[in-house]
Design an enzyme around this catalytic site. Structure first.
Site, short mmCIF file in Angstrom:
data_model
loop_
_atom_site.label_atom_id
_atom_site.label_comp_id
_atom_site.label_asym_id
_atom_site.label_seq_id
_atom_site.Cartn_x
_atom_site.Cartn_y
_atom_site.Cartn_z
CB CYS A 1 -0.91 0.00 1.23
SG CYS A 1 -1.96 1.47 1.33
CD GLU B 1 -1.30 -1.67 -4.52
OE1 GLU B 1 -0.27 -1.38 -5.18
OE2 GLU B 1 -1.29 -1.91 -3.31
#
Length: 218
Positions: free
Chosen positions: A2, A104
């Site tokens: 993350c 992402e």
């Protein structure tokens, strides 16, 4: 992993769920939160105190590290309880990082193609995290990650550990220090809740803005 996320739900709505005391500092919406910045988190400093909203540096380097080495932004859930760098924080200094979704990037694309991931019901997210006091006396944190689940597998092989509502109190509890007890009491959200879509490559550079257009589907 993350490495970027968004937070735009009004902070009182997020703190009310865990009974956290609000900070006097106003925390506005951010649609491209990057490492190496101050981020909104909730921690419970002691058994006798209520959870509090605090800003922590996104980068974990305890004061005992003497300013040496990297400042990891993530810690793997598989090893956080045993890794010498993280295990004390996992036992004693756990916190929540507040978010609405995260980004992402699809591998092997040029330019790198970001996707925005969030809950289908658009409910906010509570990332499991750990923190430590830095050399300057302020707090720095790392977000825990786990193997990707559900549709997030399409984008990356890791994802943040997103706690379900029943786990928030246990995760923050400072008297809960046994790693097996923590693992047994803490659970993540259902993988079926996660969805994602491609967004503008403007996300690739945090300096290019923090507007809500960053999470709009292409």
């Amino acid at each position: 992993m993350c490495g970027r996320f968004a937070l735009f739900t009004p902070i009182p709505q997020l703190t009310n769920k865990v009974g956290a005391v609000m900070s006097e500092r106003d925390i506005g919406p951010r649609y491209n939160v990057a490492p190496g910045t101050w981020i909104a988190s909730i921690r419970q400093a002691s058994e006798d105190s209520a959870p509090t909203l605090e800003e922590m540096w996104w980068g974990f380097r305890p004061s005992w590290a003497k300013g040496k080495g990297t400042q990891p932004i993530n810690a793997r859930v598989e090893t956080v309880a045993t890794n010498n760098f993280f295990k004390s924080a996992f036992a004693k200094h756990r916190c929540l990082v507040l978010a609405d979704g995260w980004y992402e990037w699809i591998k092997n694309t040029s330019p790198k193609q970001p996707h925005y991931l969030c809950r289908q019901d658009r409910e906010p997210l509570y990332f499991a995290a750990i923190y430590a006091k830095r050399e300057d006396g302020r707090l720095g944190c790392a977000i825990l990650t786990e193997p990707a689940r559900g549709s997030s597998i399409d984008v990356h092989d890791r994802m943040p550990l997103i706690l379900n509502d029943d786990s928030l109190e246990s995760w923050l509890a400072p008297d809960l220090t046994d790693k097996e007890t923590i693992r047994n009491l803490v659970g993540h959200i259902d993988a079926d809740l996660i969805e994602h879509w491609p967004v503008s490559t403007a996300v690739n550079k945090p300096s290019e803005g923090q507007g809500d257009e960053l999470i709009n589907p292409l």
